[in-house]
Every structure is written in structure tokens, then in C-alpha cells.
Design an enzyme around this catalytic site. Structure first.
Site, PDB file in Angstrom:
ATOM      1  N   SER A  20       0.826  -1.116  -0.137  1.00  0.00           N
ATOM      2  CA  SER A  20       0.042   0.036  -0.069  1.00  0.00           C
ATOM      3  C   SER A  20       0.954   1.318  -0.021  1.00  0.00           C
ATOM      4  CB  SER A  20      -0.888  -0.040   1.204  1.00  0.00           C
ATOM      5  OG  SER A  20      -1.807   1.362   1.337  1.00  0.00           O
ATOM      6  N   LYS A  71     -13.791  -4.034   2.081  1.00  0.00           N
ATOM      7  CA  LYS A  71     -14.578  -2.790   1.910  1.00  0.00           C
ATOM      8  C   LYS A  71     -16.051  -2.945   2.388  1.00  0.00           C
ATOM      9  CE  LYS A  71     -11.558  -0.035  -1.219  1.00  0.00           C
ATOM     10  NZ  LYS A  71     -11.587   0.750  -2.308  1.00  0.00           N
ATOM     11  N   ALA A 136     -18.252  -2.723 -13.342  1.00  0.00           N
ATOM     12  CA  ALA A 136     -19.505  -2.647 -12.316  1.00  0.00           C
ATOM     13  C   ALA A 136     -19.182  -3.294 -11.159  1.00  0.00           C
ATOM     14  CB  ALA A 136     -20.373  -3.265 -13.136  1.00  0.00           C
TER      15      ALA A 136
HETATM   16  P1  NDP Z   1     -14.091  -5.514  -8.526  1.00  0.00           P
HETATM   17  O1  NDP Z   1     -13.353  -7.078  -8.449  1.00  0.00           O
HETATM   18  O2  NDP Z   1     -14.935  -5.369  -7.466  1.00  0.00           O
HETATM   19  O3  NDP Z   1     -14.664  -5.443 -10.049  1.00  0.00           O
HETATM   20  C1  NDP Z   1     -13.782  -5.696 -11.128  1.00  0.00           C
HETATM   21  C2  NDP Z   1     -14.230  -5.481 -12.306  1.00  0.00           C
HETATM   22  O4  NDP Z   1     -13.434  -5.417 -13.315  1.00  0.00           O
HETATM   23  C3  NDP Z   1     -15.721  -5.827 -12.617  1.00  0.00           C
HETATM   24  O5  NDP Z   1     -16.538  -5.013 -13.326  1.00  0.00           O
HETATM   25  C4  NDP Z   1     -15.302  -6.905 -13.800  1.00  0.00           C
HETATM   26  O6  NDP Z   1     -16.468  -7.381 -14.562  1.00  0.00           O
HETATM   27  C5  NDP Z   1     -14.192  -6.291 -14.497  1.00  0.00           C
HETATM   28  N1  NDP Z   1     -13.141  -7.122 -15.154  1.00  0.00           N
HETATM   29  C6  NDP Z   1     -12.438  -7.992 -14.436  1.00  0.00           C
HETATM   30  N2  NDP Z   1     -11.667  -8.623 -15.408  1.00  0.00           N
HETATM   31  C7  NDP Z   1     -12.114  -8.183 -16.711  1.00  0.00           C
HETATM   32  C8  NDP Z   1     -11.953  -8.638 -17.989  1.00  0.00           C
HETATM   33  N3  NDP Z   1     -10.990  -9.536 -18.306  1.00  0.00           N
HETATM   34  N4  NDP Z   1     -12.603  -8.103 -18.955  1.00  0.00           N
HETATM   35  C9  NDP Z   1     -13.418  -7.129 -18.648  1.00  0.00           C
HETATM   36  N5  NDP Z   1     -13.782  -6.767 -17.400  1.00  0.00           N
HETATM   37  C10 NDP Z   1     -13.138  -7.350 -16.786  1.00  0.00           C
HETATM   38  O7  NDP Z   1     -12.841  -4.630  -8.283  1.00  0.00           O
HETATM   39  P2  NDP Z   1     -12.911  -2.900  -7.694  1.00  0.00           P
HETATM   40  O8  NDP Z   1     -13.944  -2.484  -8.416  1.00  0.00           O
HETATM   41  O9  NDP Z   1     -12.408  -2.880  -6.593  1.00  0.00           O
HETATM   42  O10 NDP Z   1     -11.394  -2.461  -8.756  1.00  0.00           O
HETATM   43  C11 NDP Z   1     -11.680  -2.160 -10.070  1.00  0.00           C
HETATM   44  C12 NDP Z   1     -10.376  -1.425 -10.506  1.00  0.00           C
HETATM   45  O11 NDP Z   1     -10.189  -0.187  -9.922  1.00  0.00           O
HETATM   46  C13 NDP Z   1      -9.079  -2.059 -10.069  1.00  0.00           C
HETATM   47  O12 NDP Z   1      -8.145  -2.117 -11.197  1.00  0.00           O
HETATM   48  C14 NDP Z   1      -8.458  -1.308  -9.009  1.00  0.00           C
HETATM   49  O13 NDP Z   1      -6.921  -1.282  -8.965  1.00  0.00           O
HETATM   50  C15 NDP Z   1      -8.953   0.064  -9.415  1.00  0.00           C
HETATM   51  N6  NDP Z   1      -9.172   0.936  -8.184  1.00  0.00           N
HETATM   52  C16 NDP Z   1      -8.342   2.187  -8.169  1.00  0.00           C
HETATM   53  C17 NDP Z   1      -8.340   2.711  -6.710  1.00  0.00           C
HETATM   54  C18 NDP Z   1      -7.448   4.171  -7.047  1.00  0.00           C
HETATM   55  O14 NDP Z   1      -7.491   4.805  -6.000  1.00  0.00           O
HETATM   56  N7  NDP Z   1      -6.869   4.323  -8.046  1.00  0.00           N
HETATM   57  C19 NDP Z   1      -9.278   2.637  -5.925  1.00  0.00           C
HETATM   58  C20 NDP Z   1     -10.010   1.453  -6.070  1.00  0.00           C
HETATM   59  C21 NDP Z   1      -9.938   0.497  -7.065  1.00  0.00           C
HETATM   60  P3  NDP Z   1     -17.216  -8.458 -14.338  1.00  0.00           P
HETATM   61  O15 NDP Z   1     -18.194  -7.807 -13.444  1.00  0.00           O
HETATM   62  O16 NDP Z   1     -18.059  -8.721 -15.657  1.00  0.00           O
HETATM   63  O17 NDP Z   1     -16.370  -9.609 -13.774  1.00  0.00           O
END
Ligand code: NDP
Length: 283
Positions: A20, A71, A136
Site C-alpha cells: 500500500s 470494504k 461494475a
Molecule cells: P472488483 O473485483 O469489484 O470489480 C472488477 C471489475 O473488473 C468488474 O467490473 C469486472 O467485470 C471487471 N473485469 C475484470 N476482469 C475483466 C476482463 N478481463 N474483461 C472485462 N472486465 C473485467 O474490483 P474493484 O472495483 O475493487 O477494482 C476495479 C479497479 O479499480 C482495479 O483495477 C483497482 O486497481 C482500481 N481501483 C483504483 C483505486 C484508486 O485509488 N486508483 C481505488 C479502488 C480501485 P465483471 O463484473 O464482468 O466480472
């Protein structure tokens, strides 16, 4: 920094959490403002999260950031949830309630992205064209809630699992937020003013993807919430199309700045925070 018996403790909880950047970010702001406080990273075993929270509250740990995978559980375990936490169903920022001996829950992720946009691309609200949000999951939900709270622009949410996207639109604001299919992404990007990748596609260079951004508005903003790596294939594609582009370090600084404000009552300098993170990343 002088540590004494009255130094107040803050922490980020996660699993894993040793990577982190929050300790570097928060301690730099704590030092800049001269607070007698210290911020550390605490790993927690999956089965111990609620027990850890109770113990930290019992020991007067004043504020916590919560990261993956806790979270949602942090929101559930809190004494009180902010309206945003109620909407998003997840919390990344907890503040100690000494009287209640527990934590109040906030969610600053989405507002952190909006704060970063306001700092680095302040015209984002005034541009013609819809906002496209990819994803999403938890991050997308928080971002969509914040965008909807801070702007009246039309938003298109696109996710591989379309039902998840539809649920978010229904929960947050079905008039403003419309759902699109992953296959139709090129059509949705045509004329868009802001395109945010909130999926984990491209994280650590896994399944990188490169949408063609040449049909977006010439002054469009292309944003990737990912910051590891800083230059993803998604952002390379934005660069190739000569569009403004930003990585997720600014969102990280933004959510941290708003957490700091919850704990210490003042908003630290976002650009200083971003510089701290950039230096830590570079070196
Ligand atoms: P989640 O696991 O809750 O959600 C993952 C998302 O990514 C879903 O919408 C999923 O789609 C999609 N996904 C994963 N793999 C693929 C793929 N191969 N093709 C298409 N869609 C895909 O994760 P979070 O929402 O917690 O995190 C999402 C991103 O946000 C991460 O990369 C994280 O690093 C970033 N983040 C950045 C922060 C920052 O401060 N900059 C803070 C929090 C998060 P599906 O629903 O179809 O599975």
C-alpha cells in the site's frame, strides 16, 4: 517525526496490504501539517477482520482506510454509514467514535476521482458528450455515485456482466445512468467526453486492452483507475489518439485527501499528495 505517548495512530487494513502507498501519502501530509500522528499498514487475516476492528477501536486507533477485500465488511461492521456508503454498500474510510467505541463509515473512492479531475482537468463537466464508465465492481459503483452527485451529464456504464451494470444504474439513478453492452463499446465511445476504466482489466498488465479513442471528443479525458502499471495499454491507446489521459494515482491521492479531511478536519494539498506518490513510485 517525534513519536510520543500521545501520538495518535491511523492505519490501512487489507489483505494483502504491504504494497500500500497510503502510509507514504498520509505520513507526508501528517508531517506537513505538524500533527502528532502516525499512519501504518496492518495486514488482517480474512477471518479476523471484525475482531481486528473491535480491537483497534478499543485501543483508540483514530482512523482507518480499508482496502481489498474488506470494504463491504467495513460498511457492515460500522456504527453508522454515510449516505454514500448506504448507496455504494462499501466503505474505504472509517473514523473512530470514542463514545460509541466503534467506527463511522465513509466512502471517498469516487469523490477522490472527482477531486482529481477537478484538480487536473477542471473543464470535465463543461465538455460536450457523455461519460463512459467501464466496470461494475466496487470501484465503479463508488465512481458512478460520485459522478452522479457532482454532474448532471449523461453516463453510460458498460460491463462484461451486463446485469451487474444494470443493477448499479437502477440503484443509483436510472434516468442519468444508462447501460451499454461491451460489444458496442466503440459506438458508446463515439463523441464521449470522459472515458473511465474502472475494471481490473490491465491491472499488473493482465489482459491489457486498448480501445480506439479516436472517435471521442478531441478534448476528451481518458482515465484509468489503475496505477500499477502507470502507463496501461488503455492509456497508451489514449496517447496514440492524442487525448488527455490520467492514471489512477490521482484518484488514490484524492481518496486519501478526503479521508485525511474526515480525520483531521482539513483538506490537504492534492497536488502535493500526487507528487509524493509519483516520487514513491519512481523510486
Ligand atoms: P472488483 O473485483 O469489484 O470489480 C472488477 C471489475 O473488473 C468488474 O467490473 C469486472 O467485470 C471487471 N473485469 C475484470 N476482469 C475483466 C476482463 N478481463 N474483461 C472485462 N472486465 C473485467 O474490483 P474493484 O472495483 O475493487 O477494482 C476495479 C479497479 O479499480 C482495479 O483495477 C483497482 O486497481 C482500481 N481501483 C483504483 C483505486 C484508486 O485509488 N486508483 C481505488 C479502488 C480501485 P465483471 O463484473 O464482468 O466480472
Amino acid at each position: 517525526m517525534k513519536i510520543s505517548g500521545s501520538t495518535e495512530l491511523y492505519a490501512v487494513l487489507g489483505n494483502p496490504v504491504r504494497h500500500s502507498m497510503s502510509p507514504v501519502l498520509q505520513n507526508a501530509w501528517i508531517q506537513a501539517h505538524g500533527f502528532n500522528a502516525l499512519y501504518v499498514a496492518l495486514p488482517v487475516e480474512l477471518e479476523n477482520f471484525e475482531t481486528a476492528l473491535q480491537g483497534l477501536a478499543a485501543s483508540d486507533v483514530c482512523g482507518l482506510n480499508i482496502t481489498t477485500p474488506f470494504k463491504e465488511r467495513a460498511a457492515e461492521a460500522a456504527l453508522r454509514q454515510s449516505d454514500r456508503v448506504k448507496l455504494v454498500g462499501a466503505a474505504n474510510c472509517l473514523s473512530l467514535d470514542r463514545a460509541g467505541r466503534g467506527y463511522d463509515a465513509n466512502n471517498t473512492d469516487g469523490d477522490g476521482l472527482v477531486a482529481d479531475l477537478d484538480a487536473r482537468a477542471a473543464d470535465w463537466r463543461d465538455l460536450d458528450g457523455q461519460i463512459v464508465v467501464l466496470g461494475a465492481g466496487g470501484a465503479a459503483r463508488s465512481i458512478l455515485a460520485a459522478l452522479s452527485a457532482h454532474s448532471e451529464k449523461a453516463i453510460r456504464v458498460i460491463n462484461r456482466d451486463q446485469e451487474r451494470a444494470q443493477k448499479i444504474a437502477n440503484d443509483l439513478n436510472p434516468k442519468q445512468i444508462q447501460v451499454g453492452t461491451w460489444q458496442d463499446l466503440p459506438q458508446h465511445l463515439a463523441g464521449a467526453s470522459l472515458a473511465i476504466n474502472a475494471t481490473s482489466q490491465g491491472l499488473n498488465n493482465q489482459s491489457p486492452f486498448s480501445p480506439d479513442f479516436s472517435s471521442t471528443q478531441p478534448d476528451a479525458i481518458i482515465y484509468d483507475t489503475i496505477y500499477s502499471p502507470r502507463m496501461t495499454a488503455y492509456l497508451e491507446s489514449a496517447r496514440a489518439a492524442k487525448r488527455r489521459h490520467f492514471d489512477g494515482l490521482g484518484m488514490l491521492a484524492g481518496q486519501g485527501a478526503l479521508a485525511f479531511q474526515h480525520w483531521f478536519g482539513l483538506l490537504p494539498d492534492l497536488r502535493d499528495g500526487l507528487r509524493t506518490l509519483e516520487k514513491a513510485f519512481a523510486g
